[in-house]
Design a protein around this motif. Structure first.
Motif, PDB file in Angstrom:
ATOM      1  N   TYR A 197       0.845  -1.199   0.000  1.00 47.07           N
ATOM      2  CA  TYR A 197       0.000   0.000   0.000  1.00 47.07           C
ATOM      3  C   TYR A 197       0.886   1.257   0.000  1.00 47.07           C
ATOM      4  O   TYR A 197       0.640   2.214  -0.740  1.00 47.07           O
ATOM      5  N   ALA A 198       1.961   1.223   0.829  1.00 47.88           N
ATOM      6  CA  ALA A 198       2.862   2.377   0.916  1.00 47.88           C
ATOM      7  C   ALA A 198       3.475   2.664  -0.457  1.00 47.88           C
ATOM      8  O   ALA A 198       3.582   3.827  -0.881  1.00 47.88           O
ATOM      9  N   TYR A 199       3.836   1.600  -1.136  1.00 46.29           N
ATOM     10  CA  TYR A 199       4.464   1.810  -2.455  1.00 46.29           C
ATOM     11  C   TYR A 199       3.453   2.374  -3.461  1.00 46.29           C
ATOM     12  O   TYR A 199       3.781   3.231  -4.279  1.00 46.29           O
ATOM     13  N   GLU A 200       2.218   1.874  -3.337  1.00 44.14           N
ATOM     14  CA  GLU A 200       1.143   2.379  -4.202  1.00 44.14           C
ATOM     15  C   GLU A 200       0.992   3.901  -4.017  1.00 44.14           C
ATOM     16  O   GLU A 200       0.874   4.658  -4.976  1.00 44.14           O
ATOM     17  N   ILE A 201       1.032   4.316  -2.747  1.00 44.68           N
ATOM     18  CA  ILE A 201       0.892   5.742  -2.424  1.00 44.68           C
ATOM     19  C   ILE A 201       2.079   6.542  -2.991  1.00 44.68           C
ATOM     20  O   ILE A 201       1.911   7.595  -3.611  1.00 44.68           O
ATOM     21  N   ALA A 202       3.291   5.995  -2.792  1.00 39.74           N
ATOM     22  CA  ALA A 202       4.497   6.693  -3.286  1.00 39.74           C
ATOM     23  C   ALA A 202       4.372   6.925  -4.790  1.00 39.74           C
ATOM     24  O   ALA A 202       4.635   8.024  -5.298  1.00 39.74           O
ATOM     25  N   ARG A 203       3.935   5.889  -5.480  1.00 41.53           N
ATOM     26  CA  ARG A 203       3.825   5.971  -6.932  1.00 41.53           C
ATOM     27  C   ARG A 203       2.783   7.012  -7.352  1.00 41.53           C
ATOM     28  O   ARG A 203       3.001   7.798  -8.266  1.00 41.53           O
ATOM     29  N   LYS A 204       1.667   6.975  -6.639  1.00 42.66           N
ATOM     30  CA  LYS A 204       0.576   7.903  -6.942  1.00 42.66           C
ATOM     31  C   LYS A 204       1.083   9.356  -6.819  1.00 42.66           C
ATOM     32  O   LYS A 204       0.799  10.195  -7.666  1.00 42.66           O
ATOM     33  N   ILE A 205       1.817   9.624  -5.750  1.00 41.10           N
ATOM     34  CA  ILE A 205       2.275  11.009  -5.523  1.00 41.10           C
ATOM     35  C   ILE A 205       3.386  11.371  -6.518  1.00 41.10           C
ATOM     36  O   ILE A 205       3.467  12.499  -6.978  1.00 41.10           O
ATOM     37  N   ARG A 206       4.203  10.396  -6.866  1.00 40.90           N
ATOM     38  CA  ARG A 206       5.218  10.648  -7.915  1.00 40.90           C
ATOM     39  C   ARG A 206       4.536  11.060  -9.210  1.00 40.90           C
ATOM     40  O   ARG A 206       5.010  11.942  -9.921  1.00 40.90           O
ATOM     41  N   HIS A 207       3.397  10.411  -9.508  1.00 39.84           N
ATOM     42  CA  HIS A 207       2.696  10.734 -10.753  1.00 39.84           C
ATOM     43  C   HIS A 207       2.102  12.134 -10.721  1.00 39.84           C
ATOM     44  O   HIS A 207       1.708  12.671 -11.758  1.00 39.84           O
ATOM     45  N   LEU A 208       2.049  12.726  -9.543  1.00 43.71           N
ATOM     46  CA  LEU A 208       1.559  14.115  -9.433  1.00 43.71           C
ATOM     47  C   LEU A 208       2.724  15.106  -9.502  1.00 43.71           C
ATOM     48  O   LEU A 208       2.579  16.273  -9.143  1.00 43.71           O
ATOM     49  N   ASP A 209       3.889  14.602  -9.892  1.00 45.69           N
ATOM     50  CA  ASP A 209       5.068  15.457 -10.141  1.00 45.69           C
ATOM     51  C   ASP A 209       5.841  15.876  -8.906  1.00 45.69           C
ATOM     52  O   ASP A 209       6.561  16.863  -8.953  1.00 45.69           O
ATOM     53  N   PHE A 210       5.662  15.152  -7.811  1.00 46.04           N
ATOM     54  CA  PHE A 210       6.485  15.426  -6.636  1.00 46.04           C
ATOM     55  C   PHE A 210       7.632  14.422  -6.608  1.00 46.04           C
ATOM     56  O   PHE A 210       7.537  13.350  -7.209  1.00 46.04           O
ATOM     57  N   SER A 211       8.704  14.811  -5.886  1.00 45.22           N
ATOM     58  CA  SER A 211       9.753  13.804  -5.701  1.00 45.22           C
ATOM     59  C   SER A 211       9.441  13.043  -4.420  1.00 45.22           C
ATOM     60  O   SER A 211       9.151  13.646  -3.377  1.00 45.22           O
ATOM     61  N   VAL A 212       9.487  11.732  -4.531  1.00 46.48           N
ATOM     62  CA  VAL A 212       9.071  10.883  -3.408  1.00 46.48           C
ATOM     63  C   VAL A 212      10.088   9.765  -3.227  1.00 46.48           C
ATOM     64  O   VAL A 212      10.428   9.070  -4.175  1.00 46.48           O
ATOM     65  N   ASP A 213      10.566   9.627  -2.005  1.00 48.81           N
ATOM     66  CA  ASP A 213      11.423   8.487  -1.677  1.00 48.81           C
ATOM     67  C   ASP A 213      10.646   7.592  -0.705  1.00 48.81           C
ATOM     68  O   ASP A 213       9.675   8.047  -0.095  1.00 48.81           O
ATOM     69  N   ILE A 214      11.064   6.357  -0.598  1.00 50.24           N
ATOM     70  CA  ILE A 214      10.330   5.447   0.292  1.00 50.24           C
ATOM     71  C   ILE A 214      11.326   4.552   1.010  1.00 50.24           C
ATOM     72  O   ILE A 214      12.352   4.162   0.419  1.00 50.24           O
TER      73      ILE A 214
END
Ligand code: AMP
Length: 438
Positions: free
Chosen positions: A346-363
């Motif tokens: 689920y956490a990875y799903e969220i990271a990916r979703k926010i990355r697709h909104l053009d933010f930089s996201v690390d996990i």
């Protein structure tokens, strides 16, 4: 023993790489504004191309090329400059026949020269440059200089000095060559070995000698300006008066001859001294060439180009404090912290979703306790932590914590798309004071 980098090469890491990107993307952008398009010739070319193109009397060909035989016994060279390769690309692809002239290309990439490494002088470095090929008007000289000047201005390099000269047409240069031969005849015996070779191959290159004793002799040599044909004089005057009209400042330097053999008529260099008084020499240079396309097997059409040394420009930006690593903002926006491996999907799903909104996201993909993950987030200097535990997975939501204000809010998964930009904008500057954080 561990293996280290090759002498004269350098690693570009992290924030420094951002500086290169900044410089290179501005160069591309402005070149496109001038309607130049990109070409990418290979790094490897047949050695003969440079011998013929750059010229046997140039230091580059005589001493500085990385040349080797490949397994098929072909003599290949790592390009020491771009211009000859681009002429080959134009001729081989018959671009002069299928496109409107002039051809206007820009390029970017590494070049290789076996020089003595020192400050600002590498064996592998990057060049950005342009070539404008097949135009007959003197105004292409102006257009090319104007492009280079606009690039330097947009980089806020205000202390640039443009040195400009003319080498004249073939007749001018032949006359001048004879005059130089005559002048140096009695001096050459006392001059350096390089100059002795230059005397035979191309006496103009003697004017560029850096040996102090030779420079004393050069001071009294005949001046190019006295041997120019009327056509060349007039052409040069037109270039200068157009530059004046465009308010592009320049200094005429009649000792400027350039190191590569193919130049004729207008030649120029961009010199820079930083505010601290550090002299960077030429951060870029270029000129007009009458017969280079023909030299590599194409029609007899002229061209003009310039090349910037990207490393030198990055150094100057740092030295003048226009841009440096501290001013580069490469902070990661969000750090996703799954509490327990079972919440990772689920956490990875969220990271990916926010990355697709053009933010930089690390996990955090390692097994780690919450305090350890916060330590990592702090070390990475991220703006927000996203905490995902059992409860969040069950209710399909996330907890966002502003690491500056230490405030946190909950957000349901289906609200991420609509709310995260606001949360980001408000919370980043609010110091814990905004609606979301209170
Ligand atoms: P050139 O192709 O020799 O006209 O060089 C064009 C520009 O490349 C120069 O003005 C320098 O800024 C840069 N340059 C030339 N040689 C080196 C080197 N060895 N290391 C770093 N930059 C260089």
């Amino acid at each position: 023993m561990s293996i280290i980098n090759v002498k004269g090469t350098h690693d570009i890491i992290g924030k420094e790489s951002e500086l290169f990107h900044y410089v290179e993307s501005l160069m591309r952008l402005i070149s496109k504004q001038y309607a130049f398009s990109e070409v990418r010739p290979p790094v490897l070319e047949h050695s003969e191309l440079f011998v013929r193109g750059v010229g046997e009397s140039s230091d580059v060909v005589r001493k500085e090329m990385y040349t080797f035989l490949d397994k098929g016994e072909r003599s290949l060279t790592l390009r020491p400059e771009f211009t000859a390769g681009i002429m080959r690309l134009i001729v081989q692809n018959k671009l002069y026949a299928t496109n409107d002239l002039p051809l206007k290309y820009f390029y970017l990439g590494p070049v290789f020269r076996y020089e003595r490494p020192q400050l600002g002088r590498y064996r592998q470095f990057n060049q950005f440059g342009v070539e404008c090929v097949g135009g007959n008007s003197y105004f292409y000289d102006v257009e090319t200089i104007s492009l280079a000047y606009d690039i330097l201005k947009s980089l806020k390099l205000n202390n640039v000095v443009i040195k400009i000269n003319t080498l004249g047409d073939e007749e001018s240069r032949n006359n001048y060559r004879l005059a130089l031969k005559e002048f140096f005849k009695e001096h050459i015996i006392d001059m350096c070995e390089d100059c002795k070779q230059r005397y035979e191959l191309n006496p103009l290159r003697i004017l560029d000698c850096k040996v102090p004793e030779d420079q004393e002799i050069v001071k009294n040599a005949p001046k190019m300006s006295d041997y120019l044909t009327n056509e060349s004089k007039e052409r040069f005057q037109r270039v200068l008066s157009a530059l004046e009209q465009l308010e592009i400042p320049y200094i005429v330097d009649d000792g400027l001859v350039r190191g590569l053999d193919y130049y004729s008529e207008t030649v120029f260099e961009f010199h820079y001294t930083s505010q601290n008084g550090n002299n960077y020499g030429a951060i870029g240079a270029g000129g007009h060439y009458s017969h280079l396309v023909k030299e590599v097997g194409g029609p007899d059409i002229p061209g003009i180009g310039f090349s910037f040394g990207v490393e030198r420009i990055v150094s100057v930006l740092k030295d003048d404090n226009i841009l440096n690593e501290e001013k580069i903002d490469d902070r990661v926006d969000f750090y996703v912290m799954p509490i327990g491996e079972e919440n990772l999907n689920y956490a990875y799903e969220i990271a990916r979703k926010i990355r697709h909104l053009d933010f930089s996201v690390d996990i955090c993909l390692e097994k780690a306790k919450v305090p350890a993950m916060f330590k990592r987030a702090e070390k990475k200097n991220v703006r927000f932590a996203i905490i995902i535990g059992e409860n969040e997975v069950k209710e399909r939501k996330i907890i966002i914590k502003n690491l500056a204000s230490q405030q946190q809010i909950e957000l349901s998964e289906d609200k991420i798309f609509s709310d995260i930009y606001d949360i980001y904008d408000q919370c980043f500057s609010c110091d814990g004071d905004c609606e979301n954080c209170r």
